[in-house]
Design a protein around this motif. Structure first.
Motif, PDB file in Angstrom:
ATOM      1  N   HIS A 189     -21.919  53.780 -34.823  1.00  0.00           N
ATOM      2  CA  HIS A 189     -23.351  53.694 -34.563  1.00  0.00           C
ATOM      3  C   HIS A 189     -23.700  54.434 -33.278  1.00  0.00           C
ATOM      4  N   ALA A 190     -24.774  55.203 -33.311  1.00  0.00           N
ATOM      5  CA  ALA A 190     -25.197  55.926 -32.109  1.00  0.00           C
ATOM      6  C   ALA A 190     -25.754  54.966 -31.067  1.00  0.00           C
ATOM      7  N   SER A 191     -26.357  53.871 -31.520  1.00  0.00           N
ATOM      8  CA  SER A 191     -26.957  52.906 -30.602  1.00  0.00           C
ATOM      9  C   SER A 191     -26.378  51.522 -30.846  1.00  0.00           C
ATOM     10  N   VAL A 192     -26.145  50.782 -29.774  1.00  0.00           N
ATOM     11  CA  VAL A 192     -25.623  49.427 -29.906  1.00  0.00           C
ATOM     12  C   VAL A 192     -26.653  48.514 -30.550  1.00  0.00           C
ATOM     13  N   ALA A 193     -27.951  48.888 -30.468  1.00  0.00           N
ATOM     14  CA  ALA A 193     -28.996  48.069 -31.085  1.00  0.00           C
ATOM     15  C   ALA A 193     -28.784  47.955 -32.592  1.00  0.00           C
ATOM     16  N   THR A 194     -28.270  49.010 -33.191  1.00  0.00           N
ATOM     17  CA  THR A 194     -27.998  48.963 -34.634  1.00  0.00           C
ATOM     18  C   THR A 194     -26.908  47.955 -34.944  1.00  0.00           C
ATOM     19  N   THR A 195     -25.894  47.923 -34.119  1.00  0.00           N
ATOM     20  CA  THR A 195     -24.775  47.001 -34.325  1.00  0.00           C
ATOM     21  C   THR A 195     -25.185  45.562 -34.070  1.00  0.00           C
ATOM     22  N   GLN A 196     -26.119  45.351 -33.152  1.00  0.00           N
ATOM     23  CA  GLN A 196     -26.503  43.996 -32.782  1.00  0.00           C
ATOM     24  C   GLN A 196     -27.149  43.223 -33.923  1.00  0.00           C
ATOM     25  N   VAL A 197     -27.583  43.922 -34.969  1.00  0.00           N
ATOM     26  CA  VAL A 197     -28.098  43.222 -36.153  1.00  0.00           C
ATOM     27  C   VAL A 197     -27.024  42.278 -36.691  1.00  0.00           C
ATOM     28  N   TYR A 198     -25.768  42.678 -36.600  1.00  0.00           N
ATOM     29  CA  TYR A 198     -24.684  41.842 -37.117  1.00  0.00           C
ATOM     30  C   TYR A 198     -24.514  40.570 -36.301  1.00  0.00           C
ATOM     31  N   THR A 199     -24.901  40.616 -35.025  1.00  0.00           N
ATOM     32  CA  THR A 199     -24.801  39.395 -34.222  1.00  0.00           C
ATOM     33  C   THR A 199     -25.802  38.359 -34.710  1.00  0.00           C
ATOM     34  N   LEU A 200     -26.934  38.815 -35.260  1.00  0.00           N
ATOM     35  CA  LEU A 200     -27.903  37.873 -35.831  1.00  0.00           C
ATOM     36  C   LEU A 200     -27.312  37.167 -37.034  1.00  0.00           C
ATOM     37  N   VAL A 201     -26.519  37.891 -37.812  1.00  0.00           N
ATOM     38  CA  VAL A 201     -25.873  37.289 -38.982  1.00  0.00           C
ATOM     39  C   VAL A 201     -24.916  36.197 -38.541  1.00  0.00           C
ATOM     40  N   THR A 202     -24.116  36.471 -37.516  1.00  0.00           N
ATOM     41  CA  THR A 202     -23.136  35.476 -37.078  1.00  0.00           C
ATOM     42  C   THR A 202     -23.825  34.267 -36.444  1.00  0.00           C
ATOM     43  N   VAL A 203     -24.940  34.491 -35.734  1.00  0.00           N
ATOM     44  CA  VAL A 203     -25.685  33.355 -35.169  1.00  0.00           C
ATOM     45  C   VAL A 203     -26.236  32.479 -36.294  1.00  0.00           C
ATOM     46  N   ASN A 204     -26.757  33.115 -37.338  1.00  0.00           N
ATOM     47  CA  ASN A 204     -27.258  32.342 -38.486  1.00  0.00           C
ATOM     48  C   ASN A 204     -26.149  31.521 -39.115  1.00  0.00           C
ATOM     49  N   THR A 205     -24.958  32.108 -39.203  1.00  0.00           N
ATOM     50  CA  THR A 205     -23.818  31.388 -39.769  1.00  0.00           C
ATOM     51  C   THR A 205     -23.466  30.189 -38.903  1.00  0.00           C
ATOM     52  N   LEU A 206     -23.477  30.393 -37.574  1.00  0.00           N
ATOM     53  CA  LEU A 206     -23.185  29.285 -36.666  1.00  0.00           C
ATOM     54  C   LEU A 206     -24.197  28.157 -36.835  1.00  0.00           C
ATOM     55  N   ARG A 207     -25.460  28.521 -36.990  1.00  0.00           N
ATOM     56  CA  ARG A 207     -26.492  27.500 -37.175  1.00  0.00           C
ATOM     57  C   ARG A 207     -26.237  26.689 -38.445  1.00  0.00           C
ATOM     58  N   HIS A 265     -22.370  49.308 -49.069  1.00  0.00           N
ATOM     59  CA  HIS A 265     -21.995  48.973 -47.692  1.00  0.00           C
ATOM     60  C   HIS A 265     -21.412  47.567 -47.561  1.00  0.00           C
ATOM     61  N   THR A 266     -21.159  46.884 -48.673  1.00  0.00           N
ATOM     62  CA  THR A 266     -20.738  45.480 -48.592  1.00  0.00           C
ATOM     63  C   THR A 266     -19.474  45.302 -47.758  1.00  0.00           C
ATOM     64  N   LEU A 267     -18.460  46.110 -47.992  1.00  0.00           N
ATOM     65  CA  LEU A 267     -17.219  45.951 -47.231  1.00  0.00           C
ATOM     66  C   LEU A 267     -17.403  46.384 -45.780  1.00  0.00           C
ATOM     67  N   ARG A 268     -18.274  47.335 -45.530  1.00  0.00           N
ATOM     68  CA  ARG A 268     -18.583  47.748 -44.158  1.00  0.00           C
ATOM     69  C   ARG A 268     -19.284  46.606 -43.417  1.00  0.00           C
ATOM     70  N   HIS A 269     -20.262  45.984 -44.080  1.00  0.00           N
ATOM     71  CA  HIS A 269     -20.936  44.831 -43.476  1.00  0.00           C
ATOM     72  C   HIS A 269     -19.944  43.699 -43.213  1.00  0.00           C
ATOM     73  N   SER A 270     -19.057  43.458 -44.163  1.00  0.00           N
ATOM     74  CA  SER A 270     -18.081  42.377 -44.017  1.00  0.00           C
ATOM     75  C   SER A 270     -17.125  42.674 -42.869  1.00  0.00           C
ATOM     76  N   PHE A 271     -16.683  43.912 -42.767  1.00  0.00           N
ATOM     77  CA  PHE A 271     -15.809  44.356 -41.675  1.00  0.00           C
ATOM     78  C   PHE A 271     -16.435  44.016 -40.321  1.00  0.00           C
ATOM     79  N   ALA A 272     -17.704  44.415 -40.127  1.00  0.00           N
ATOM     80  CA  ALA A 272     -18.367  44.203 -38.841  1.00  0.00           C
ATOM     81  C   ALA A 272     -18.599  42.720 -38.561  1.00  0.00           C
ATOM     82  N   THR A 273     -19.055  41.991 -39.560  1.00  0.00           N
ATOM     83  CA  THR A 273     -19.347  40.573 -39.367  1.00  0.00           C
ATOM     84  C   THR A 273     -18.092  39.786 -39.053  1.00  0.00           C
ATOM     85  N   HIS A 274     -17.002  40.074 -39.768  1.00  0.00           N
ATOM     86  CA  HIS A 274     -15.765  39.334 -39.549  1.00  0.00           C
ATOM     87  C   HIS A 274     -15.171  39.649 -38.178  1.00  0.00           C
TER      88      HIS A 274
END
Length: 312
Positions: free
Chosen positions: A282-300, A256-265
């Motif tokens: 994704h059936a639920s937006v909650a699943t997608t919101q995990v990627y927002t945690l990644v971007t927040v960590n990057t911002l930090r 899933h590396t390229l899929r994760h990269s696609f969403a994060t970028h």
């Protein structure tokens, strides 16, 4: 028949519970052995608190044991969240069993919940690593052209590897620059395809796929293996893994590396999370919101390393 107010030495209760699991429930031997280890730790914890009989165990004792699992107890080190959850499950099962047998008037572990498992954040590659990976299949032979088209498509669309290998030639509309992906649960979605991916697909379809198809019995599959049949999920995963190794990428690469990269970028570029949800299927937006945690960590991380008063 013993009553709730009769003494029940805890070691005997544990032995009865483990026998119940092995004989009446048919629980796997490894599971019973794991529970036995966890319950020995529980008995030691209770003994240190002066508790040796079942009727002495209170809610606070079970709660304190849960805390000790995460912080350590005496010479025993703290447990990982998953191991602590398993140990508390053993304790909850022990007291549920004892209460069902009528040995206690209540269940002191009923309200104690195991720790929530740590949420695993998806691992995305930096854009520079993705570009280096996509450029790795640099040859002009049929396999290199196929691999380049596959990798470009995975990153361009965020498709799962199984979705990419399930593609047929007609699923890609090169005029509309879209692809139809068959996702989980039979859900289809229409996803845009970027120009570099379309160019790589054109090169593969014109200069490589006909030669590969000639080795098989005829198939509508987009991506073919060396024998002319549909490329398997395992084969596509090996393409990604080999490309990452040749590109010198040190980070762990998964299917899933390229899929994760696609969403994060996309999110880092300002895309709305609900749009990314639709693109990922994704059936639920909650699943997608995990990627927002990644971007927040990057911002930090960027803030902490670049802002002159970040550490002040």
């Amino acid at each position: 028949m013993t009553r709730a107010d009769d003494p029940h030495p805890l070691p005997e209760v544990v032995a009865a519970y483990l026998d119940h699991l092995a004989v009446e429930r048919g629980t796997a031997r490894n599971t019973v052995e794991g529970y036995a280890r966890d319950l020995r730790r529980y008995l030691d914890h209770l003994a240190a608190a002066g508790v040796t009989e079942l009727r002495q165990v209170a809610h606070d004792h079970v709660l304190a044991f849960g805390v000790s699992l995460r912080r350590g107890d005496g010479d025993r080190p703290p447990l990982a969240p998953s191991s602590a959850a398993r140990a508390l499950s053993a304790v909850r099962g022990l007291h549920r069993f004892a209460h069902a047998e009528g040995w206690t008037d209540d269940d002191p572990a009923r309200e104690v919940r195991p720790p929530a498992p740590a949420r695993r954040l998806p691992k995305a590659l930096p854009l520079s690593d993705v570009l280096r990976l996509l450029d790795t299949p640099a040859g002009e032979d049929a396999r290199s052209l196929r691999d380049r088209a596959l990798l470009e498509l995975l990153y361009s669309t965020g498709a799962r590897i199984s979705e990419a290998t399930g593609l047929d030639v007609d699923d890609v509309d090169r005029q509309e620059r879209t692809v139809v992906l068959d996702g989980k649960g039979g859900r289809q979605r229409l996803v845009p395809v970027g120009r570099p991916a379309l160019e790589a697909l054109d090169a593969y379809l014109i200069r490589a796929r006909p030669a590969l198809a000639a080795k098989g019995r005829g198939t509508s599959a987009m991506f073919l293996n060396a024998r002319g049949g549909r490329l398997s999920r395992q084969g596509a995963w090996q393409v990604l893994k080999s490309a990452a190794e040749r590109a010198g990428i040190s980070a762990t690469v998964s299917p899933h590396t390229l899929r994760h990269s696609f969403a994060t970028h996309l999110l880092e570029g300002g895309a709305d999370v609900r749009v990314v949800q639709e693109l990922l299927g994704h059936a639920s937006v909650a699943t997608t919101q995990v990627y927002t945690l990644v971007t927040v960590n990057t911002l930090r991380e960027v803030y902490a390393t670049t802002h002159p008063r970040a550490l002040g």
